[in-house]
Design a protein around this motif. Structure first.
Motif, PDB file in Angstrom:
ATOM      1  N   GLU A 143      33.310  25.864  25.976  1.00  0.00           N
ATOM      2  CA  GLU A 143      33.689  25.926  24.575  1.00  0.00           C
ATOM      3  C   GLU A 143      33.882  27.365  24.089  1.00  0.00           C
ATOM      4  O   GLU A 143      34.204  27.579  22.921  1.00  0.00           O
ATOM      5  CB  GLU A 143      32.632  25.222  23.714  1.00  0.00           C
ATOM      6  N   ARG A 144      33.678  28.340  24.949  1.00  0.00           N
ATOM      7  CA  ARG A 144      33.910  29.752  24.603  1.00  0.00           C
ATOM      8  C   ARG A 144      34.679  30.426  25.740  1.00  0.00           C
ATOM      9  O   ARG A 144      34.144  31.284  26.445  1.00  0.00           O
ATOM     10  CB  ARG A 144      32.592  30.456  24.303  1.00  0.00           C
ATOM     11  N   PRO A 145      35.933  30.027  25.910  1.00  0.00           N
ATOM     12  CA  PRO A 145      36.722  30.518  27.047  1.00  0.00           C
ATOM     13  C   PRO A 145      36.927  32.024  27.060  1.00  0.00           C
ATOM     14  O   PRO A 145      37.142  32.609  28.115  1.00  0.00           O
ATOM     15  CB  PRO A 145      38.050  29.766  26.899  1.00  0.00           C
ATOM     16  N   GLY A 146      36.860  32.652  25.883  1.00  0.00           N
ATOM     17  CA  GLY A 146      37.035  34.097  25.829  1.00  0.00           C
ATOM     18  C   GLY A 146      35.925  34.873  26.505  1.00  0.00           C
ATOM     19  O   GLY A 146      36.069  36.079  26.758  1.00  0.00           O
ATOM     20  N   ASP A 147      34.798  34.204  26.822  1.00  0.00           N
ATOM     21  CA  ASP A 147      33.681  34.877  27.494  1.00  0.00           C
ATOM     22  C   ASP A 147      33.809  34.853  29.017  1.00  0.00           C
ATOM     23  O   ASP A 147      33.131  35.619  29.708  1.00  0.00           O
ATOM     24  CB  ASP A 147      32.347  34.207  27.123  1.00  0.00           C
ATOM     25  N   ILE A 148      34.659  33.969  29.546  1.00  0.00           N
ATOM     26  CA  ILE A 148      34.659  33.720  30.991  1.00  0.00           C
ATOM     27  C   ILE A 148      35.060  34.963  31.776  1.00  0.00           C
ATOM     28  O   ILE A 148      34.355  35.385  32.704  1.00  0.00           O
ATOM     29  CB  ILE A 148      35.565  32.529  31.335  1.00  0.00           C
ATOM     30  N   ALA A 149      36.192  35.584  31.430  1.00  0.00           N
ATOM     31  CA  ALA A 149      36.660  36.749  32.189  1.00  0.00           C
ATOM     32  C   ALA A 149      35.699  37.940  32.063  1.00  0.00           C
ATOM     33  O   ALA A 149      35.346  38.555  33.085  1.00  0.00           O
ATOM     34  CB  ALA A 149      38.069  37.141  31.747  1.00  0.00           C
ATOM     35  N   PRO A 150      35.231  38.314  30.850  1.00  0.00           N
ATOM     36  CA  PRO A 150      34.258  39.416  30.775  1.00  0.00           C
ATOM     37  C   PRO A 150      32.982  39.140  31.565  1.00  0.00           C
ATOM     38  O   PRO A 150      32.460  40.032  32.241  1.00  0.00           O
ATOM     39  CB  PRO A 150      33.964  39.536  29.279  1.00  0.00           C
ATOM     40  N   LEU A 151      32.481  37.900  31.502  1.00  0.00           N
ATOM     41  CA  LEU A 151      31.282  37.555  32.269  1.00  0.00           C
ATOM     42  C   LEU A 151      31.536  37.670  33.763  1.00  0.00           C
ATOM     43  O   LEU A 151      30.690  38.165  34.515  1.00  0.00           O
ATOM     44  CB  LEU A 151      30.813  36.146  31.920  1.00  0.00           C
ATOM     45  N   ALA A 152      32.715  37.214  34.199  1.00  0.00           N
ATOM     46  CA  ALA A 152      33.041  37.286  35.629  1.00  0.00           C
ATOM     47  C   ALA A 152      33.089  38.731  36.100  1.00  0.00           C
ATOM     48  O   ALA A 152      32.561  39.073  37.168  1.00  0.00           O
ATOM     49  CB  ALA A 152      34.376  36.586  35.892  1.00  0.00           C
ATOM     50  N   PHE A 153      33.704  39.615  35.316  1.00  0.00           N
ATOM     51  CA  PHE A 153      33.733  41.034  35.691  1.00  0.00           C
ATOM     52  C   PHE A 153      32.326  41.637  35.654  1.00  0.00           C
ATOM     53  O   PHE A 153      31.982  42.482  36.495  1.00  0.00           O
ATOM     54  CB  PHE A 153      34.668  41.807  34.754  1.00  0.00           C
ATOM     55  N   GLY A 154      31.504  41.204  34.704  1.00  0.00           N
ATOM     56  CA  GLY A 154      30.128  41.686  34.664  1.00  0.00           C
ATOM     57  C   GLY A 154      29.354  41.288  35.906  1.00  0.00           C
ATOM     58  O   GLY A 154      28.559  42.080  36.442  1.00  0.00           O
ATOM     59  N   MET A 155      29.584  40.088  36.396  1.00  0.00           N
ATOM     60  CA  MET A 155      28.915  39.638  37.616  1.00  0.00           C
ATOM     61  C   MET A 155      29.465  40.344  38.844  1.00  0.00           C
ATOM     62  O   MET A 155      28.730  40.585  39.812  1.00  0.00           O
ATOM     63  CB  MET A 155      29.052  38.121  37.740  1.00  0.00           C
ATOM     64  N   LEU A 156      30.748  40.692  38.809  1.00  0.00           N
ATOM     65  CA  LEU A 156      31.316  41.485  39.893  1.00  0.00           C
ATOM     66  C   LEU A 156      30.622  42.839  39.976  1.00  0.00           C
ATOM     67  O   LEU A 156      30.257  43.307  41.064  1.00  0.00           O
ATOM     68  CB  LEU A 156      32.823  41.668  39.664  1.00  0.00           C
ATOM     69  N   LEU A 157      30.407  43.457  38.829  1.00  0.00           N
ATOM     70  CA  LEU A 157      29.695  44.745  38.809  1.00  0.00           C
ATOM     71  C   LEU A 157      28.257  44.596  39.290  1.00  0.00           C
ATOM     72  O   LEU A 157      27.744  45.438  40.025  1.00  0.00           O
ATOM     73  CB  LEU A 157      29.696  45.318  37.392  1.00  0.00           C
ATOM     74  N   ARG A 158      27.610  43.530  38.857  1.00  0.00           N
ATOM     75  CA  ARG A 158      26.181  43.353  39.152  1.00  0.00           C
ATOM     76  C   ARG A 158      25.927  43.050  40.616  1.00  0.00           C
ATOM     77  O   ARG A 158      24.958  43.539  41.206  1.00  0.00           O
ATOM     78  CB  ARG A 158      25.619  42.225  38.288  1.00  0.00           C
ATOM     79  N   HIS A 159      26.790  42.246  41.228  1.00  0.00           N
ATOM     80  CA  HIS A 159      26.491  41.731  42.557  1.00  0.00           C
ATOM     81  C   HIS A 159      27.296  42.369  43.691  1.00  0.00           C
ATOM     82  O   HIS A 159      26.968  42.149  44.858  1.00  0.00           O
ATOM     83  CB  HIS A 159      26.701  40.210  42.587  1.00  0.00           C
ATOM     84  N   SER A 160      28.325  43.115  43.399  1.00  0.00           N
ATOM     85  CA  SER A 160      29.087  43.746  44.476  1.00  0.00           C
ATOM     86  C   SER A 160      28.309  44.927  45.043  1.00  0.00           C
ATOM     87  O   SER A 160      27.534  45.580  44.334  1.00  0.00           O
ATOM     88  CB  SER A 160      30.450  44.211  43.969  1.00  0.00           C
ATOM     89  N   GLU A 161      28.500  45.206  46.311  1.00  0.00           N
ATOM     90  CA  GLU A 161      27.819  46.324  46.941  1.00  0.00           C
ATOM     91  C   GLU A 161      28.443  47.644  46.499  1.00  0.00           C
ATOM     92  O   GLU A 161      29.629  47.703  46.163  1.00  0.00           O
ATOM     93  CB  GLU A 161      27.893  46.189  48.468  1.00  0.00           C
ATOM     94  N   ALA A 162      27.634  48.686  46.509  1.00  0.00           N
ATOM     95  CA  ALA A 162      28.085  49.958  45.974  1.00  0.00           C
ATOM     96  C   ALA A 162      29.204  50.579  46.796  1.00  0.00           C
ATOM     97  O   ALA A 162      30.075  51.268  46.257  1.00  0.00           O
ATOM     98  CB  ALA A 162      26.904  50.927  45.881  1.00  0.00           C
ATOM     99  N   ASP A 163      29.222  50.349  48.108  1.00  0.00           N
ATOM    100  CA  ASP A 163      30.160  51.070  48.970  1.00  0.00           C
ATOM    101  C   ASP A 163      31.197  50.183  49.646  1.00  0.00           C
ATOM    102  O   ASP A 163      31.969  50.646  50.484  1.00  0.00           O
ATOM    103  CB  ASP A 163      29.390  51.844  50.042  1.00  0.00           C
ATOM    104  N   ARG A 164      31.227  48.888  49.307  1.00  0.00           N
ATOM    105  CA  ARG A 164      32.202  48.007  49.945  1.00  0.00           C
ATOM    106  C   ARG A 164      32.395  46.749  49.107  1.00  0.00           C
ATOM    107  O   ARG A 164      31.671  46.519  48.148  1.00  0.00           O
ATOM    108  CB  ARG A 164      31.764  47.617  51.363  1.00  0.00           C
ATOM    109  N   GLY A 165      33.390  45.957  49.502  1.00  0.00           N
ATOM    110  CA  GLY A 165      33.601  44.688  48.825  1.00  0.00           C
ATOM    111  C   GLY A 165      34.662  44.782  47.741  1.00  0.00           C
ATOM    112  O   GLY A 165      35.211  45.848  47.458  1.00  0.00           O
ATOM    113  N   PRO A 166      34.976  43.651  47.109  1.00  0.00           N
ATOM    114  CA  PRO A 166      36.045  43.609  46.093  1.00  0.00           C
ATOM    115  C   PRO A 166      35.680  44.421  44.858  1.00  0.00           C
ATOM    116  O   PRO A 166      34.520  44.529  44.486  1.00  0.00           O
ATOM    117  CB  PRO A 166      36.158  42.118  45.764  1.00  0.00           C
TER     118      PRO A 166
END
Length: 392
Positions: A246-269
């Protein structure tokens, strides 16, 4: 994107202007145009964002994600942003707040935001899950106890109320609190004091209460499972988090936030491709933000060393479904208790299936508490029934 800007604790500078000094609690985002977009952590409070002018929508979502401090809400949906603005106003007071919303929508994150933007931000933030604590010990854990107050109390314990003195106490899953303890909680809220087990004198406490629930407390009041006076005491200012779909505008920012949180510092997408974002936005998200985090962690792993997460890397959670029924798993039941157990298990499995595996809806439909349902599910698993995957 426009010239450098600073809003609150965020510094946004163009990459060709060089770095700028910043306080430890600031978040610095260094932005630059490039053919290949990327979002890279450069330290605990510094992010490098390269963006493509052909996809400013993704760049905007990435900027929202990178500008949020660790543990703070990430939002791009207009209604969510309005809710956060309202929460910031409420945070300035000391009144109790009731945060409502489905499981996995980020109620604890909102509670921490209330604390961090309040005058009590330098005080403790204590989160207590009322459903996770043993019922027999809940009173002692909340209000504390003296040494020798009960068998096994070899040392005194101050309790969560006193541990949160001068700060905020989050009572998560407040709807799961046993009704016998609710009256003692009400007194603590009304009097601003607690009586530890084994003590005779009350101890004053200065605590701001935030309660969270995924249950409809007015319905629980009607069913006699929640005290009406406690409900009104907690519901001074309700804040409601909607389901993620019900809040589609949050999906992309949240996804990028999780990319920052969980991606490795020296490799990965380092980016999420537009086709992958489109796929995320089309999904109904029955598991809300918690499910989105699962999907993003899988996607990061599947992407490996690829520069960005593509649609092919997206794997959604399968909705919980009961694949087997009790009569196929409990054989040769000869006693009355076996027959009763099989009948009860069948009813639970059937109702879980009808409710899409959601425990809260299932418990309400069966007329039992979620705590009781969890106990029944545990008994069924011990008996070999296929009940894994039931969602909250």
């Amino acid at each position: 994107m426009a010239n450098p800007a600073k809003t609150g604790g965020l510094h946004w500078i163009d990459a060709d202007e060089g770095d700028v000094p910043h306080r430890r609690d600031d978040r610095v985002v260094i932005a630059a145009q490039a053919d290949t977009p990327a979002l890279t952590r450069m330290g605990p409070a510094k992010v490098h964002l390269t963006y493509n002018l052909d996809d400013l929508a993704s760049a905007s979502a990435a900027l929202l994600a990178s500008s949020a401090a660790a543990g703070m809400p990430i939002a791009g949906d207009n209604e969510t942003l309005a809710l956060l603005a309202l929460a910031e106003q409420v945070a300035a007071s000391t009144i109790p707040v009731l945060v409502e919303g489905p499981t996995g929508t980020g109620k604890e994150v909102l509670a921490r935001y209330l604390h961090n933007t309040s005058p009590r931000c330098s005080g403790p933030f204590i989160a207590v899950n009322c459903a996770a604590m043993p019922e027999a010990m809940l009173e002692a854990l909340l209000f504390g106890h003296r040494k020798g107050a009960f068998t096994g109390a070899s040392e005194a314990h101050e309790g969560f109320f006193r541990a949160a003195d001068g700060g905020t106490l989050l009572l998560d899953e407040i709807g799961e609190m046993p009704i016998a303890l609710q009256s003692k909680l009400l007194r603590a809220l009304q009097e601003g004091e607690v009586v530890p087990l084994g003590a005779t004198k009350p101890v004053p406490v200065d605590v701001r209460i935030i309660a969270c629930t995924n249950r409809e407390l007015p319905h629980e009041v009607e069913q006699g499972r929640f005290r009406e006076d406690l409900y009104y005491r907690l519901n001074v200012f309700p804040l409601t988090l909607r389901a993620l779909r019900e809040r589609p505008g949050d999906i992309a920012p949240l996804a990028f936030g999780m990319l920052l949180r969980h991606s490795e510092a020296d490799r990965g997408p380092r980016w999420i491709a537009s086709d992958a974002l489109a796929q995320l936005k089309r999904h109904p998200w029955p598991g809300n933000v918690r499910e989105l985090e699962n999907v993003m962690r899988r996607a990061i792993l599947l992407a490996g060393d690829a520069p960005s997460i593509e649609a092919e890397h997206i794997r959604f959670d399968r909705p919980a479904r009961m694949v087997e029924h009790a009569e196929t798993l409990i054989a040769d039941d000869k006693s009355l208790s076996d027959i009763a157990f099989r009948s009860e298990a069948n009813a639970i499995l059937r109702t879980l299936d009808e409710c899409g595996g959601k425990r809260g809806a299932t418990a309400r439909k069966l007329g039992i508490s979620e705590r009781t349902l969890r106990y029944r599910l545990a008994d069924m698993r011990d008996a070999g029934l296929a009940v894994a995957g039931a969602a909250s």
